[in-house]
Design a protein around this motif. Structure first.
Motif, PDB file in Angstrom:
ATOM      1  N   ASP A 128     -21.482  14.255 -58.719  1.00  0.00           N
ATOM      2  CA  ASP A 128     -21.611  13.209 -57.462  1.00  0.00           C
ATOM      3  C   ASP A 128     -21.002  13.821 -56.677  1.00  0.00           C
ATOM      4  O   ASP A 128     -20.546  14.929 -56.356  1.00  0.00           O
ATOM      5  N   LYS A 129     -21.371  13.423 -55.283  1.00  0.00           N
ATOM      6  CA  LYS A 129     -20.893  13.880 -53.597  1.00  0.00           C
ATOM      7  C   LYS A 129     -19.653  13.282 -53.353  1.00  0.00           C
ATOM      8  O   LYS A 129     -19.219  11.666 -53.597  1.00  0.00           O
ATOM      9  N   HIS A 130     -18.062  14.623 -53.473  1.00  0.00           N
ATOM     10  CA  HIS A 130     -16.902  13.346 -52.790  1.00  0.00           C
ATOM     11  C   HIS A 130     -17.268  13.165 -51.489  1.00  0.00           C
ATOM     12  O   HIS A 130     -17.630  13.602 -50.184  1.00  0.00           O
ATOM     13  N   ILE A 131     -16.935  12.194 -50.678  1.00  0.00           N
ATOM     14  CA  ILE A 131     -16.452  11.066 -49.397  1.00  0.00           C
ATOM     15  C   ILE A 131     -14.735  10.894 -49.287  1.00  0.00           C
ATOM     16  O   ILE A 131     -14.533  10.185 -50.096  1.00  0.00           O
ATOM     17  N   GLY A 132     -15.068  11.640 -47.925  1.00  0.00           N
ATOM     18  CA  GLY A 132     -13.638  11.142 -47.720  1.00  0.00           C
ATOM     19  C   GLY A 132     -12.734  12.538 -48.324  1.00  0.00           C
ATOM     20  O   GLY A 132     -12.253  12.484 -48.608  1.00  0.00           O
ATOM     21  N   GLN A 133     -11.393  11.413 -47.794  1.00  0.00           N
ATOM     22  CA  GLN A 133      -9.967  12.737 -48.444  1.00  0.00           C
ATOM     23  C   GLN A 133      -9.376  12.163 -49.271  1.00  0.00           C
ATOM     24  O   GLN A 133      -8.340  11.011 -48.482  1.00  0.00           O
ATOM     25  N   ALA A 134      -9.726  12.458 -50.220  1.00  0.00           N
ATOM     26  CA  ALA A 134      -8.906  11.339 -51.413  1.00  0.00           C
ATOM     27  C   ALA A 134      -6.886  11.231 -51.669  1.00  0.00           C
ATOM     28  O   ALA A 134      -6.358  12.422 -51.319  1.00  0.00           O
ATOM     29  N   ASP A 135      -6.123  10.341 -51.634  1.00  0.00           N
ATOM     30  CA  ASP A 135      -4.851  10.771 -51.937  1.00  0.00           C
ATOM     31  C   ASP A 135      -5.031  11.565 -53.189  1.00  0.00           C
ATOM     32  O   ASP A 135      -4.273  10.887 -54.233  1.00  0.00           O
ATOM     33  N   THR A 136      -4.988  12.688 -53.478  1.00  0.00           N
ATOM     34  CA  THR A 136      -4.684  13.151 -54.540  1.00  0.00           C
ATOM     35  C   THR A 136      -3.889  14.394 -54.810  1.00  0.00           C
ATOM     36  O   THR A 136      -4.600  15.964 -53.182  1.00  0.00           O
ATOM     37  N   LYS A 137      -3.887  15.208 -55.694  1.00  0.00           N
ATOM     38  CA  LYS A 137      -3.296  16.794 -55.696  1.00  0.00           C
ATOM     39  C   LYS A 137      -4.552  17.370 -56.231  1.00  0.00           C
ATOM     40  O   LYS A 137      -4.187  18.800 -55.618  1.00  0.00           O
ATOM     41  N   GLU A 138      -5.383  17.330 -57.127  1.00  0.00           N
ATOM     42  CA  GLU A 138      -6.611  17.586 -57.016  1.00  0.00           C
ATOM     43  C   GLU A 138      -7.664  18.225 -56.425  1.00  0.00           C
ATOM     44  O   GLU A 138      -8.039  17.378 -55.412  1.00  0.00           O
TER      45      GLU A 138
END
Length: 246
Positions: A128-138
Protein backbone atom coordinates in the motif's frame (compact mmCIF):
# COMPACT_ATOMS: atom_id res chain seq x y z
CA UNK A 1 -13.95 10.03 -19.82
CA UNK A 2 -11.52 9.18 -22.62
CA UNK A 3 -8.82 8.40 -20.05
CA UNK A 4 -11.13 6.26 -17.93
CA UNK A 5 -12.41 4.47 -21.02
CA UNK A 6 -8.82 3.61 -21.93
CA UNK A 7 -8.22 2.09 -18.47
CA UNK A 8 -11.49 0.14 -18.79
CA UNK A 9 -10.41 -1.07 -22.23
CA UNK A 10 -7.09 -2.27 -20.79
CA UNK A 11 -8.80 -4.18 -17.99
CA UNK A 12 -11.21 -5.73 -20.49
CA UNK A 13 -8.30 -6.84 -22.65
CA UNK A 14 -6.52 -8.38 -19.67
CA UNK A 15 -9.73 -10.11 -18.60
CA UNK A 16 -10.08 -11.64 -22.05
CA UNK A 17 -6.45 -12.79 -22.07
CA UNK A 18 -6.88 -14.38 -18.64
CA UNK A 19 -10.05 -16.15 -19.77
CA UNK A 20 -8.40 -17.45 -22.93
CA UNK A 21 -5.06 -18.46 -21.41
CA UNK A 22 -5.90 -19.45 -17.86
CA UNK A 23 -9.60 -20.23 -18.22
CA UNK A 24 -11.96 -20.83 -15.32
CA UNK A 25 -9.08 -20.97 -12.84
CA UNK A 26 -9.46 -17.21 -12.31
CA UNK A 27 -12.72 -15.40 -11.63
CA UNK A 28 -12.55 -12.55 -14.11
CA UNK A 29 -16.15 -11.71 -13.16
CA UNK A 30 -14.63 -9.66 -10.33
CA UNK A 31 -13.48 -7.19 -13.02
CA UNK A 32 -16.89 -6.59 -14.58
CA UNK A 33 -18.14 -4.07 -12.00
CA UNK A 34 -14.79 -2.28 -12.14
CA UNK A 35 -14.97 -1.92 -15.92
CA UNK A 36 -18.57 -0.68 -15.68
CA UNK A 37 -17.65 1.93 -13.08
CA UNK A 38 -14.77 3.26 -15.17
CA UNK A 39 -17.12 3.59 -18.15
CA UNK A 40 -19.87 5.29 -16.12
CA UNK A 41 -19.49 9.07 -16.44
CA UNK A 42 -21.60 9.54 -13.30
CA UNK A 43 -19.23 7.49 -11.12
CA UNK A 44 -16.45 9.37 -9.32
CA UNK A 45 -14.39 7.39 -6.79
CA UNK A 46 -14.38 8.61 -3.21
CA UNK A 47 -11.12 9.34 -1.40
CA UNK A 48 -10.38 8.34 2.21
CA UNK A 49 -11.34 11.79 3.45
CA UNK A 50 -14.74 11.49 1.76
CA UNK A 51 -13.99 14.00 -0.99
CA UNK A 52 -14.46 13.53 -4.73
CA UNK A 53 -12.90 15.14 -7.78
CA UNK A 54 -13.76 14.57 -11.42
CA UNK A 55 -10.03 14.49 -12.22
CA UNK A 56 -9.55 11.46 -9.96
CA UNK A 57 -9.86 7.96 -11.35
CA UNK A 58 -9.68 4.60 -9.65
CA UNK A 59 -11.46 1.40 -8.79
CA UNK A 60 -12.16 -1.18 -6.09
CA UNK A 61 -11.64 -4.87 -6.85
CA UNK A 62 -13.49 -7.28 -4.57
CA UNK A 63 -12.54 -10.94 -4.12
CA UNK A 64 -10.55 -11.60 -7.27
CA UNK A 65 -9.52 -15.25 -6.92
CA UNK A 66 -7.03 -17.58 -8.55
CA UNK A 67 -5.52 -20.94 -7.57
CA UNK A 68 -2.42 -21.30 -5.46
CA UNK A 69 -0.25 -23.50 -7.67
CA UNK A 70 3.02 -23.37 -5.72
CA UNK A 71 2.51 -25.99 -3.03
CA UNK A 72 6.09 -27.33 -2.89
CA UNK A 73 7.58 -27.25 0.62
CA UNK A 74 4.12 -26.35 1.93
CA UNK A 75 3.45 -26.48 5.65
CA UNK A 76 1.33 -27.81 7.29
CA UNK A 77 1.77 -30.86 5.11
CA UNK A 78 -1.93 -31.76 5.12
CA UNK A 79 -2.68 -28.82 2.78
CA UNK A 80 -3.74 -30.17 -0.62
CA UNK A 81 -4.98 -27.06 -2.40
CA UNK A 82 -4.92 -23.33 -2.02
CA UNK A 83 -6.39 -20.09 -3.25
CA UNK A 84 -5.18 -16.51 -3.69
CA UNK A 85 -7.74 -13.79 -2.95
CA UNK A 86 -7.13 -10.15 -3.89
CA UNK A 87 -9.01 -7.09 -2.68
CA UNK A 88 -7.66 -3.74 -3.78
CA UNK A 89 -8.42 -0.03 -3.87
CA UNK A 90 -6.73 2.45 -6.18
CA UNK A 91 -7.15 6.23 -6.49
CA UNK A 92 -5.06 8.40 -8.80
CA UNK A 93 -4.86 11.74 -10.58
CA UNK A 94 -5.51 11.54 -14.30
CA UNK A 95 -2.95 14.29 -14.97
CA UNK A 96 -0.15 12.31 -13.33
CA UNK A 97 -0.40 9.34 -15.70
CA UNK A 98 2.70 8.85 -17.87
CA UNK A 99 4.63 11.59 -16.09
CA UNK A 100 7.53 11.42 -13.65
CA UNK A 101 5.24 12.20 -10.72
CA UNK A 102 3.86 9.65 -8.27
CA UNK A 103 0.94 8.13 -10.24
CA UNK A 104 -1.25 7.25 -7.24
CA UNK A 105 -3.01 9.12 -4.43
CA UNK A 106 -4.17 6.02 -2.55
CA UNK A 107 -3.30 2.35 -2.95
CA UNK A 108 -4.32 -0.69 -0.92
CA UNK A 109 -3.43 -4.04 -2.51
CA UNK A 110 -4.52 -6.71 -0.02
CA UNK A 111 -3.78 -10.39 -0.66
CA UNK A 112 -4.99 -13.34 1.41
CA UNK A 113 -3.62 -16.84 0.81
CA UNK A 114 -5.92 -19.68 1.84
CA UNK A 115 -4.72 -23.27 2.21
CA UNK A 116 -7.15 -26.15 2.61
CA UNK A 117 -6.24 -29.39 4.38
CA UNK A 118 -7.59 -30.98 7.53
CA UNK A 119 -8.71 -27.44 8.27
CA UNK A 120 -8.38 -24.05 6.58
CA UNK A 121 -5.23 -21.97 7.03
CA UNK A 122 -4.58 -18.33 6.14
CA UNK A 123 -1.86 -15.78 5.82
CA UNK A 124 -1.68 -12.54 3.90
CA UNK A 125 0.19 -9.41 2.97
CA UNK A 126 -0.52 -6.00 1.57
CA UNK A 127 1.21 -3.50 -0.68
CA UNK A 128 0.00 0.00 0.00
CA UNK A 129 0.81 3.67 -0.05
CA UNK A 130 1.58 5.31 3.28
CA UNK A 131 -0.24 8.62 3.58
CA UNK A 132 0.68 11.29 6.11
CA UNK A 133 3.07 11.22 9.03
CA UNK A 134 2.01 8.49 11.43
CA UNK A 135 3.11 8.77 15.05
CA UNK A 136 5.43 5.79 14.96
CA UNK A 137 9.08 4.99 15.53
CA UNK A 138 9.34 2.73 12.49
CA UNK A 139 10.19 4.14 9.05
CA UNK A 140 7.37 3.98 6.51
CA UNK A 141 8.54 3.67 2.88
CA UNK A 142 5.79 5.42 0.94
CA UNK A 143 5.09 2.17 -0.95
CA UNK A 144 5.72 -0.93 1.11
CA UNK A 145 4.90 -4.60 1.51
CA UNK A 146 3.83 -5.82 4.93
CA UNK A 147 2.87 -9.33 6.05
CA UNK A 148 -0.40 -10.15 7.80
CA UNK A 149 -0.73 -13.48 9.59
CA UNK A 150 -4.33 -12.85 10.60
CA UNK A 151 -6.00 -11.73 7.35
CA UNK A 152 -9.42 -13.01 8.44
CA UNK A 153 -9.27 -10.65 11.45
CA UNK A 154 -10.05 -13.48 13.83
CA UNK A 155 -10.36 -12.51 17.49
CA UNK A 156 -8.43 -15.64 18.45
CA UNK A 157 -6.20 -16.74 15.54
CA UNK A 158 -4.28 -20.00 15.90
CA UNK A 159 -0.72 -18.75 15.49
CA UNK A 160 1.00 -21.87 16.81
CA UNK A 161 4.69 -21.13 17.38
CA UNK A 162 4.55 -18.03 15.18
CA UNK A 163 5.86 -14.74 16.59
CA UNK A 164 3.96 -11.88 14.97
CA UNK A 165 4.87 -8.18 15.11
CA UNK A 166 3.83 -5.19 13.02
CA UNK A 167 7.15 -4.84 11.16
CA UNK A 168 8.94 -4.92 8.79
CA UNK A 169 7.51 -2.62 6.16
CA UNK A 170 9.49 -3.64 3.10
CA UNK A 171 10.01 -1.02 0.40
CA UNK A 172 8.10 -2.07 -2.73
CA UNK A 173 7.31 -0.52 -6.08
CA UNK A 174 3.73 0.73 -6.65
CA UNK A 175 1.35 -1.70 -8.29
CA UNK A 176 -2.06 -1.62 -9.96
CA UNK A 177 -4.23 -4.58 -10.97
CA UNK A 178 -2.58 -5.09 -14.37
CA UNK A 179 0.95 -5.14 -12.97
CA UNK A 180 -0.43 -7.04 -9.99
CA UNK A 181 -1.42 -9.96 -12.19
CA UNK A 182 2.24 -10.41 -13.09
CA UNK A 183 3.16 -10.22 -9.41
CA UNK A 184 0.53 -12.75 -8.30
CA UNK A 185 0.92 -15.28 -11.09
CA UNK A 186 4.72 -15.25 -11.06
CA UNK A 187 4.72 -16.00 -7.33
CA UNK A 188 1.67 -18.19 -6.86
CA UNK A 189 0.64 -19.54 -10.30
CA UNK A 190 3.89 -19.75 -12.34
CA UNK A 191 2.44 -22.00 -15.04
CA UNK A 192 -0.11 -19.31 -15.84
CA UNK A 193 2.60 -16.64 -15.73
CA UNK A 194 4.69 -18.47 -18.34
CA UNK A 195 1.62 -18.78 -20.58
CA UNK A 196 0.73 -15.11 -20.18
CA UNK A 197 4.25 -14.03 -21.17
CA UNK A 198 3.70 -15.72 -24.53
CA UNK A 199 0.66 -13.51 -25.24
CA UNK A 200 1.40 -10.33 -27.19
CA UNK A 201 -1.56 -8.45 -25.68
CA UNK A 202 -0.42 -9.23 -22.14
CA UNK A 203 3.17 -8.19 -22.83
CA UNK A 204 2.06 -4.88 -24.38
CA UNK A 205 -0.17 -4.10 -21.40
CA UNK A 206 2.69 -4.83 -19.02
CA UNK A 207 5.05 -2.59 -20.97
CA UNK A 208 2.56 0.30 -20.99
CA UNK A 209 1.82 0.10 -17.28
CA UNK A 210 5.45 -0.41 -16.30
CA UNK A 211 6.19 2.79 -18.22
CA UNK A 212 3.41 4.72 -16.47
CA UNK A 213 3.84 3.37 -12.93
CA UNK A 214 7.34 1.97 -12.47
CA UNK A 215 9.37 4.31 -14.63
CA UNK A 216 8.88 7.38 -12.36
CA UNK A 217 9.52 5.22 -9.27
CA UNK A 218 12.84 3.82 -10.49
CA UNK A 219 13.97 7.10 -12.07
CA UNK A 220 13.45 8.81 -8.73
CA UNK A 221 15.50 6.12 -6.97
CA UNK A 222 18.27 6.26 -9.58
CA UNK A 223 18.44 10.05 -9.22
CA UNK A 224 19.90 9.53 -5.75
CA UNK A 225 23.17 8.62 -7.51
CA UNK A 226 23.16 11.18 -10.28
CA UNK A 227 24.39 11.68 -12.82
CA UNK A 228 23.49 8.31 -14.25
CA UNK A 229 23.97 7.34 -17.88
CA UNK A 230 23.20 4.29 -20.01
CA UNK A 231 26.91 3.49 -20.27
CA UNK A 232 27.01 3.00 -16.50
CA UNK A 233 24.31 0.32 -16.50
CA UNK A 234 26.27 -2.94 -16.55
CA UNK A 235 24.13 -5.03 -14.19
CA UNK A 236 22.09 -7.12 -16.60
CA UNK A 237 19.81 -8.68 -17.56
CA UNK A 238 17.12 -6.62 -15.85
CA UNK A 239 14.97 -9.75 -15.37
CA UNK A 240 17.52 -11.07 -12.86
CA UNK A 241 16.61 -8.07 -10.69
CA UNK A 242 12.87 -8.08 -11.40
CA UNK A 243 11.59 -11.25 -13.13
CA UNK A 244 8.22 -9.73 -14.04
CA UNK A 245 9.69 -7.00 -16.25
CA UNK A 246 8.65 -7.45 -19.89
Amino acid sequence: MSFRNERAKDLRQLSQVLTRVVGGDVNTSALESVISQLQNKEFIPVLKDGSTNENIWGYDIVNFKMPLDTLSHVKPQDITKGEVILNMKLRAKIEDWNTFRDPFIELAYNVMIKGVGLRTYHFGFHIDKHIGQADTKEPHPIYHLQYNFNPTKSNNPNLGDLFYIDTPRIMHKPIDFILGIGFLTSNFFPLAFESLKAEREYVKLQENYQHAIWKPYFHTLANQWKPFAPDNITWSPINDICPIFT
